[in-house]
Scaffold this active site. Structure first.
Site, PDB file in Angstrom:
ATOM      1  N   ASN A 124      32.221  38.977  49.536  1.00  0.00           N
ATOM      2  CA  ASN A 124      32.157  39.765  48.309  1.00  0.00           C
ATOM      3  C   ASN A 124      31.134  40.882  48.485  1.00  0.00           C
ATOM      4  OD1 ASN A 124      31.862  40.783  45.736  1.00  0.00           O
ATOM      5  ND2 ASN A 124      31.860  38.788  44.723  1.00  0.00           N
ATOM      6  N   CYS A 127      31.094  42.932  43.896  1.00  0.00           N
ATOM      7  CA  CYS A 127      30.784  42.557  42.514  1.00  0.00           C
ATOM      8  C   CYS A 127      29.858  43.626  41.919  1.00  0.00           C
ATOM      9  CB  CYS A 127      30.106  41.187  42.469  1.00  0.00           C
ATOM     10  SG  CYS A 127      29.476  40.815  40.815  1.00  0.00           S
ATOM     11  N   LYS A 162      36.173  41.986  50.674  1.00  0.00           N
ATOM     12  CA  LYS A 162      36.681  42.349  49.341  1.00  0.00           C
ATOM     13  C   LYS A 162      36.021  43.649  48.895  1.00  0.00           C
ATOM     14  CE  LYS A 162      37.902  40.652  44.823  1.00  0.00           C
ATOM     15  NZ  LYS A 162      38.073  39.488  43.971  1.00  0.00           N
ATOM     16  N   ILE A 188      41.785  45.356  44.723  1.00  0.00           N
ATOM     17  CA  ILE A 188      40.467  45.866  44.463  1.00  0.00           C
ATOM     18  C   ILE A 188      39.695  44.858  43.591  1.00  0.00           C
ATOM     19  CG2 ILE A 188      41.043  48.332  44.618  1.00  0.00           C
ATOM     20  CD1 ILE A 188      41.271  48.352  41.519  1.00  0.00           C
ATOM     21  N   GLY A 210      42.519  43.582  34.911  1.00  0.00           N
ATOM     22  CA  GLY A 210      43.726  43.520  34.078  1.00  0.00           C
ATOM     23  C   GLY A 210      44.584  44.766  34.218  1.00  0.00           C
ATOM     24  N   THR A 260      43.256  38.265  36.248  1.00  0.00           N
ATOM     25  CA  THR A 260      43.088  38.193  34.791  1.00  0.00           C
ATOM     26  C   THR A 260      44.261  37.491  34.102  1.00  0.00           C
ATOM     27  OG1 THR A 260      41.812  40.207  34.948  1.00  0.00           O
ATOM     28  CG2 THR A 260      42.620  39.653  32.768  1.00  0.00           C
TER      29      THR A 260
HETATM   30  C1  SIN Z   1      32.877  39.765  41.049  1.00  0.00           C
HETATM   31  O1  SIN Z   1      33.066  40.812  40.425  1.00  0.00           O
HETATM   32  O2  SIN Z   1      33.050  39.722  42.268  1.00  0.00           O
HETATM   33  C2  SIN Z   1      32.404  38.530  40.355  1.00  0.00           C
HETATM   34  C3  SIN Z   1      32.093  38.694  38.940  1.00  0.00           C
HETATM   35  C4  SIN Z   1      30.742  38.134  38.571  1.00  0.00           C
HETATM   36  O3  SIN Z   1      30.466  36.940  38.803  1.00  0.00           O
HETATM   37  O4  SIN Z   1      29.920  38.886  38.025  1.00  0.00           O
END
Ligand code: SIN
Length: 276
Positions: A124, A127, A162, A188, A210, A260
C-alpha cells in the site's frame, strides 16, 4: 476463468479491494469465500494502529469518503488470529501491507513471508489518510522505488504495488514500481476528497471511492496499459456490477477488485463472477 498474474494464481479474475472486506472471515456467512479469485485483506502494519478519530466514514453522492487511517491489530495478531483460518479457504490470499517508513514495510513483508498460505503481498503506497508512509511514498517515483525494492529484498512472494490516482502522471509511478520489482500493479486507490457533513459546520477529508471515481480509474488504467503493455493490472475503482467489470477489462485490466459495492451488497462479488 483461471488466470496467472506473474506468480499469482487466481481461479477467476475477481478479488475484493483491500479495506472493503475486512480480513475476509467477517464475510464468511454471506459470501462463499472459496469462490473468489482471491481474498485481499485490510492493510496489516507491524504494530497495531487505532486509526484516525471520528468522523471517518461518510456516504456521499455516488460514493463513499473514508479516513480510517489503517486501523488494524498488527501483523502478529493477523498471523495468530486470521491466517490459520484464511489458509483453510481454498482460494488465493493477498495480504495488503503498509508502514510509516521503509523499514516497517520490510519488517511486515519479512514476517509474513515466513508463513505459508499467502499468495501475494500488496504494498500500500497509496492510502491518503496517514501522515507517514503510503501515499507520501506513492506520489514520488524515487520513494516508490525505494519502498518497493526494500520489500522486494525482504520477501520472495509476488508483489503487487497499489497505486494512488492523486499524482500528476501515474505512468511515472507505475514504471518506478515495476523497475523496483513489483510484479503486478493494482489501481486505483481512492481519490482525495473533502466533503461537508450535512447539518454540521464540519468536513471530512479522506479518500473517495465508488462510482464517482470510475471514469478516473478507467482513464488511468488505460494510460498505464499503454505505457506498460505487459504488466499485469488488477483494476478497481467504482465497480458496482458486471457491466462495470467488463469496462475495466476493456481498459486493460487483467483482473478486477470489487470495493465499495461490498457495502451495498456483499454478494455482488459472486454475482460478478457468475456473470463473467
Ligand atoms: C487505504 O486507502 O489504502 C486504506 C484506507 C484507510 O485505512 O485509511
Amino acid at each position: 476463468m483461471g488466470i496467472r498474474l506473474a506468480g499469482l494464481e487466481m481461479k477467476n479474475p475477481v478479488t475484493v479491494a483491500s479495506g472493503t472486506f475486512g480480513f475476509g472471515l467477517e464475510f464468511a456467512e454471506l459470501v462463499p469465500l472459496e469462490k473468489l479469485g482471491a481474498i485481499t485483506t485490510k492493510t496489516v502494519t507491524i504494530k497495531p494502529r487505532k486509526g484516525n478519530p471520528q468522523p471517518r466514514l461518510m456516504e456521499v453522492e455516488n460514493g463513499l469518503v473514508n479516513s480510517i487511517g489503517l486501523q488494524n491489530n498488527g501483523v502478529e495478531y493477523f498471523i495468530e488470529n486470521y491466517l490459520p483460518k484464511l489458509k483453510e479457504i481454498k482460494t488465493s490470499l493477498i495480504v495488503n501491507i503498509a508502514g510509516e517508513n521503509i523499514e516497517e514495510y520490510e519488517q511486515v513483508a519479512r514476517v509474513l513471508s515466513g508463513h505459508s498460505g499467502i499468495s501475494a503481498i500488496e504494498v500500500n503506497i497509496s492510502c491518503p489518510n496517514v501522515k507517514k508512509g503510503c501515499m507520501v511514498f506513492g506520489k514520488d517515483p524515487a520513494m516508490t522505488k525505494e519502498v518497493i525494492s526494500g520489500v522486494r529484498k525482504a520477501c520472495r512472494l509476488p508483489l503487487i504495488a497499489k497505486l494512488t490516482p492523486n499524482v500528476e502522471d501515474i505512468t511515472v509511478i507505475a514504471k518506478a514500481a515495476v523497475e523496483a520489482g513489483a510484479d503486478i500493479l493494482s489501481m486505483i486507490n481512492t481519490v482525495q476528497h473533502t466533503a461537508a457533513i450535512p447539518g454540521k459546520k464540519q468536513t471530512i477529508t479522506g479518500g473517495l471511492s465508488g462510482p464517482a471515481i470510475k471514469p478516473t480509474a478507467l482513464k488511468l488504467i488505460k494510460q498505464v496499459r499503454t505505457k506498460l503493455p505487459d504488466i499485469p493490472i488488477i483494476g478497481m475503482g467504482g465497480i458496482m456490477g458486471p457491466d462495470d467489470a467488463k469496462e475495466f477489462f476493456s481498459a486493460g485490466a487483467n483482473a478486477i477488485a470489487v470495493g465499495t459495492a461490498n457495502f451495498v451488497n456483499p454478494k455482488i462479488v459472486i454475482e460478478i463472477i457468475k456473470s463473467l
